[in-house]
Write a protein that holds these residues in place. Sequence first.
Motif, PDB file in Angstrom:
ATOM      1  N   HIS B   8      66.465  68.617  27.394  1.00 33.22           N
ATOM      2  CA  HIS B   8      66.114  69.873  26.713  1.00 33.22           C
ATOM      3  C   HIS B   8      65.842  70.949  27.751  1.00 33.22           C
ATOM      4  O   HIS B   8      65.555  70.657  28.907  1.00 33.22           O
ATOM      5  N   GLY B   9      65.869  72.192  27.265  1.00 31.36           N
ATOM      6  CA  GLY B   9      65.521  73.315  28.138  1.00 31.36           C
ATOM      7  C   GLY B   9      66.417  73.365  29.363  1.00 31.36           C
ATOM      8  O   GLY B   9      67.627  73.155  29.269  1.00 31.36           O
ATOM      9  N   SER B  49      54.504  64.585  38.446  1.00 34.93           N
ATOM     10  CA  SER B  49      53.655  65.776  38.561  1.00 34.93           C
ATOM     11  C   SER B  49      54.351  66.982  37.939  1.00 34.93           C
ATOM     12  O   SER B  49      53.731  68.018  37.723  1.00 34.93           O
ATOM     13  N   LYS B  50      55.636  66.847  37.676  1.00 34.45           N
ATOM     14  CA  LYS B  50      56.391  68.002  37.153  1.00 34.45           C
ATOM     15  C   LYS B  50      56.803  67.823  35.701  1.00 34.45           C
ATOM     16  O   LYS B  50      56.893  68.807  34.964  1.00 34.45           O
ATOM     17  N   LEU B  52      56.726  65.073  32.062  1.00 41.08           N
ATOM     18  CA  LEU B  52      56.196  63.881  31.404  1.00 41.08           C
ATOM     19  C   LEU B  52      57.384  63.102  30.859  1.00 41.08           C
ATOM     20  O   LEU B  52      58.340  63.692  30.352  1.00 41.08           O
ATOM     21  N   PHE B  74      62.423  64.018  28.675  1.00 39.09           N
ATOM     22  CA  PHE B  74      61.578  64.557  29.741  1.00 39.09           C
ATOM     23  C   PHE B  74      60.977  65.863  29.236  1.00 39.09           C
ATOM     24  O   PHE B  74      61.700  66.748  28.785  1.00 39.09           O
ATOM     25  N   LEU B  75      59.669  65.937  29.317  1.00 36.52           N
ATOM     26  CA  LEU B  75      58.976  67.089  28.725  1.00 36.52           C
ATOM     27  C   LEU B  75      58.141  67.793  29.793  1.00 36.52           C
ATOM     28  O   LEU B  75      57.273  67.166  30.408  1.00 36.52           O
ATOM     29  N   PRO B  76      58.386  69.067  30.011  1.00 28.28           N
ATOM     30  CA  PRO B  76      57.496  69.774  30.933  1.00 28.28           C
ATOM     31  C   PRO B  76      56.133  69.969  30.276  1.00 28.28           C
ATOM     32  O   PRO B  76      56.043  69.976  29.047  1.00 28.28           O
ATOM     33  N   PRO B  77      55.078  70.139  31.059  1.00 18.42           N
ATOM     34  CA  PRO B  77      53.783  70.426  30.429  1.00 18.42           C
ATOM     35  C   PRO B  77      53.861  71.752  29.668  1.00 18.42           C
ATOM     36  O   PRO B  77      54.371  72.738  30.191  1.00 18.42           O
ATOM     37  N   VAL B  78      53.391  71.737  28.429  1.00 24.89           N
ATOM     38  CA  VAL B  78      53.359  72.962  27.620  1.00 24.89           C
ATOM     39  C   VAL B  78      51.917  73.166  27.166  1.00 24.89           C
ATOM     40  O   VAL B  78      51.335  72.286  26.544  1.00 24.89           O
ATOM     41  N   GLY B  79      51.373  74.312  27.510  1.00 27.26           N
ATOM     42  CA  GLY B  79      49.971  74.536  27.179  1.00 27.26           C
ATOM     43  C   GLY B  79      49.756  75.554  26.083  1.00 27.26           C
ATOM     44  O   GLY B  79      48.664  75.692  25.551  1.00 27.26           O
ATOM     45  N   GLY B  80      50.825  76.286  25.729  1.00 27.62           N
ATOM     46  CA  GLY B  80      50.721  77.231  24.614  1.00 27.62           C
ATOM     47  C   GLY B  80      49.971  78.499  24.961  1.00 27.62           C
ATOM     48  O   GLY B  80      48.821  78.673  24.595  1.00 27.62           O
ATOM     49  N   GLY B  81      50.640  79.397  25.677  1.00 30.03           N
ATOM     50  CA  GLY B  81      50.118  80.645  26.178  1.00 30.03           C
ATOM     51  C   GLY B  81      49.182  81.428  25.346  1.00 30.03           C
ATOM     52  O   GLY B  81      48.153  81.067  24.916  1.00 30.03           O
TER      53      GLY B  81
END
Lengths: 731, 81
Positions: B8-9, B49-50, B52, B74-81
């Motif tokens: 993705h992405g 570290s980059k 998940l 593979f999922l990057p960290p998403v924190g929801g701006g």
Amino acid sequence: MKTIETMSYHPAPVTGGYTDRVLRIDLSSHSISVQHLAPEFKEEYIGGRGYALKLIWDETTADTRYDSPENILVMAGGPLCCEPRFPGTGKFIIGTISPLTDTFIDSNIGGHFSSLLKLCGFDALAVTGVSRKEVILIVNGDEGTIEIAEAPSYGNAVNEGALTYGTALMREFNGGELDENTALVTTGVGATNTRFGVVNSLFYDKRRQRIRSKQAGRGGTGTVMHHKGLRAVIVRSNLDRIGANKAVDDRGVKEAGSSLKKVVSHMDRQQLRLASWGTPVLIEYMDKYHLLPVNNYQYGRHPDSKAIFADVFLDRYFEKKLPDGCYFGCNLACAKGAENVTLRYGPRAGERVGVDGPEYETAGAVSCMGIFDPHFIMEYNWYCDEYGLDTISMGVSASFLMECVQRGYLSSEEIGYELKWGDVEAAHRLLHDTAIGQGLGKVCGQGVHRAKAWVAEQHAKRTGEAVERILTELNKFAMETKGLEFSMYISKESLAQQGGYGFALKGPQHDEAWLIFIDQVHKELPTFEAKAQALKWFPLIRTWFNAVGLCKLPWIDVRHPEAAKTDNPAQNQPTLAYYVQYLNSTVGSSKTLEDVLNDSERLYLLQKLINLRNGKGTRQSDQIPLRAMGPAFPNEYEARCDYYDEWLKEQLNGEEIPPDREARHRLLIKLREEAFDRLCDVVYQEKGFTSEAIPLPETLEKFGLLDERARNLLTSLGVVGKYSLRRVAGS
Amino acid sequence: MTISVQFHGHHRMTTRTGEIRMPLSVDTRVEDVVNYVSYRFPDLELCTSKVLVLVNNSITAMDHALNPNDKITFLPPVGGG
């Protein structure tokens, strides 16, 4: 421009991030004054949201509404805004009593306005009163003048647009030129006709050679500004922004900024790539995890959603050779922009415009209407900015009305045209009608909370059904809490995020807590207690960002490489250490992260007090619509029935699930409602509140907030008597 | 028997595909898949570290043994701006 009032002044110097001055404007009397703040004011209220909260708590009452003359429109950065050597420093907040929620709202906004306001000698601008004539305010730090003038008119087409009016005004102010050392805030015609008008923050981008814009989107701050008769504010200063905060330890600022910029440069390109793709990158991930609010949050994904994935905007619209970002020095630079986009619909069809966006939220709002057309998203983005409308509230209100048609509560005959999911022409029509307050647009512009009452009355007239009964059904899918429309994430499958929306003091906006991934995907919050701790911690740290004048994204959406080794990677504490260093170096403090969280908690509780005073602070006000908790109607259940059945099996610990689907749906809803109810209990306890969501006296006392007003408020809510504490009684 | 690796992405853009399928042998672990994907697409950086690593939408240890039809993302960290 015809001057109404003017004042000469000497801009106060910035020291350690502050000027200790608030510019006060009373538009009823057209008076200008400077409020000097005592040194301890900043210790207690920090800046930004904190300043707005304190002014509004002190100077408004429970009866103050958005259009009351005493309502205050506060624009404030914070001690850390302005410095380009640290990423994300162009933020400020606009705080006021909201026309949607009738309580405190603030919305953060990027651009250059607050930095220039600080260089003009002011930590905040506070506007009260209502002007009979439409006026503008000019704060010219270079000349040492503050002026209230009649708002110039440039003809209807220009006057109605927040962007075009702002551009014309900046040119007139600067002798025909656009200029980087001038910034404006403006409203548009949408602020005149709706309750969710935005304030646009405008600044000149010399590389694009046009005005760019960011918006204080949530809660109707622009509606308040319009009602006050304030069309625009201009600020100007030629002073250098680098080092402008006059930090106590300039080397520490440089070190902290350099450390964070390295993390952003190194990690963003391997994680979300916000610098290249902007926040639309989230669309793809939200779609994958059933979080995109398709058709008014009924479904989390759509087969056509790939048409609006970020690479589509990157390929077709974003100008890749031009740098982005909403303020100098930010290397995350996620505020993407597009040039020469040809409008196909609406009153400006055929024009080529520059579009600032879209952000994820805008694309999400369009998916909420069932539309997956990237060009429509660009047009919707531009028109909302130009009209001065919140893209989120506009999209959710329109989607609510579309679902009312879908479920038979509104008919095409009543509306005058077909209003259905995915219909670009109908969505355009409703958007333009909303901006000018015409037809169904007039209802849409009141927001979901008021629109549902109107729909219920119309339906009752048509069918003879009881209004209360109709409202019970509408409440299931009317996506608002406290009067504010939900932001663009489906919370059905994350109990923590249901809390993140329900407990958010301003209403369901994710800037207090966005816990979906760590709850639903990472499964890092397996217990009620873990969810409650997150629902306390995240709102506090996020509150701090809104108090100091910083963007949260370099912290929350770029994970530090060392974070994975910590106990709670989602808190990204290695990056927060740079923020604490930046704070201490700027203001000369020696605070820890715990001190920062305590400072925030004072502000959080003050906001809670305002909510309680204004009737939006108790447990009842934290309740969310059924759709925010689960599949409200059978069609939503059917769309993911295998998933829901598995969920039920897990909950029932091996017990047989009911054989009939309707019974399974009912059981699921019952369990979801019970879980949210229990979450309320656990979270309130974690926050030091009663079970009715009212802070205990000792919770307020810890932060020096238990003054006479607070005590009287608690007494009126039955708390002091019920939880009578010796200290309270004896104080 | 196979497993699916989904992108993705920017991973999707880098690999120019949304999905690859891999044959599953006995005792194939998450780490083996990550190593294979890193070898096949050297421009992807997949250290923990980059990103998940998720198996069937759940974060999973690198030594987790895979089963037929598992889906790895593979999922990057998403924190929801």
